[in-house]
Motif scaffolding. Sequence first.
Motif: not given
Length: 587
Positions: A229-231, A268-272
Amino acid sequence: MEKRPLIIAIIVIAIIAGYFLIPKSGLTGKTDDWQFSPSIFEIPLLKQISSPLLSPTQSVSPFAASPESIGYSVGGAKDINNFRENIKNNYTPLSTDITYEGLFYDYYFDTSEKQECTKLFCPSYTYSISRDPFSKKDEYYMSVGLNSNIKESDFHRKKLNLIIVLDISGSMGSAFNEYYYDRFGGRVPVEGSNKTDEDSGKSKMEIAKKAISSLLDHLKKDDRFGMVVFDDKAYLAKPMNLVENTDIERIKQHILNDIGPQGGTYMESGMKMGANLFKEYEGSDQSEYENRIIFLTDAMPNIGETSEEGLFNITKKNADNKIYTTFIGIGVDFNTELVEAITKIRGANYYSVHSSPEFKKRMDNEFEFMVTPLIFNLILNLDAKGYEIIKVYGSPEANEATGTIMKINTLFPSKKEGAETRGGLVLLKLKKLSNDTNLKLTVSYEDRLGNKDGNDVAVNLEEKQSDFFQNTGIRKGILLARYADLMKNWISDERQNKTTITRETGILIPRCGSSSSGLIPRCGSQYLGDKERQSIPLKVSDNYKALISEFFIYFKAETNAIGDNTLNKEVTVIEKLSSYAPASQSK
């Protein structure tokens, strides 16, 4: 004595943190390896969500034993739900809300397969001369039918290494059928928005979590599953482990109850992080495993790399490593401009969710196909003195076409009903250069293991008078292509207060500007930030009302000639636009 309350508080915190962070095994002996939790001080405030999707995990097999073969559909968009939903809620869509491949995938096409297919991919071709419904000028078309030699009863997807990446940013907390960024000003009130749907008023986060629960029902015991998960940053919610060893029902409960919207949108952070979870499985046997990221988002990044070019490159690097991506767009303000560009990449596709029960039903029928790309790097070369390609409809790579070449990055398996394939057609609009009717069509492609194949076909386009259609498949394709062209021109022109189409010009191929990277067409879009989408009230000028009303007559006549009542879903849109007036004007 004064330290005792502090010590007790620390112990309580440790116990609560341990509960959420230490993998747990239930009576089944399966592991609850969920790792993400919000701030422990917010845990008592979490809203418990009950969902009809919390049925026991079952192995869903939509494919009954049948001698029928399956066909293909292209990658990219798998629906135009966002287009229809914006109009239903009295918003003006983006041009990218309606894509040709997404529209085609809503329908079945007769591909005119005249002989048994003996290869993994067998194209078939049909021809048409059809008059433009406005200008009455003759136009020339050729369709490419997407056929395979795979029997439906023999199709089984490979084992799946799956990472689900969920956007938990603040915009995911807004209502499902409203625009989150309208709250920051610049919004013109929209009258008469549709509020009657089952999911109206629910947040995008609620619908996304239900969608994930639906997806998990399709995993098999030898699949692997993890979640991010990301925010403002990415969090590991669940490491990748075998489904056989995972307590899926407990994981569903965590997803539904332990996640809430917060923070910014750092896609980008979620993808990586999602891609990094595959490192342990690099080099997996491609004949046994598929690697896929399913990315659920409203696609409005505002932190880190937000450009379409940057996000495109991240997703492309994953595809180069045979990690393919499915985007699932959430909400009426889902940014199709961004995702439409990214999903031109090899192995990529995207869906938009506007009803959780409908999405569940759709996954029951399509999940196996969605995660199984079979054909890559399909190239068709047209060798003809008498014709050249001026437009490709039904392929996300249409802009890469030249006068002699059509390119499609990915074909996915697709359901057939009799002789018709869902989304199984790509349409070429041709320019006639001379009376030479002989064509040579050369096709090349690769399978999922990199093996190359292809074929050559000589075709003679007989001299015919319009309106001539070799079959109903190409007739339906032409009708839908003209409909999409008209809608795209309307969207672009209304945003720029002009009218491009007239009865003299006929239905024009939409012309849009490009972004700095050249990846995304710009058709009068309006942004708060780079990717933060605000609403524009639905507007139909008098000129376009007249044009759309005239097109409505043509559309109904063609629908009757083709004999496909499912086309009536577009009639609903056309009828509304041809007579639309805001409530304040209709009083």
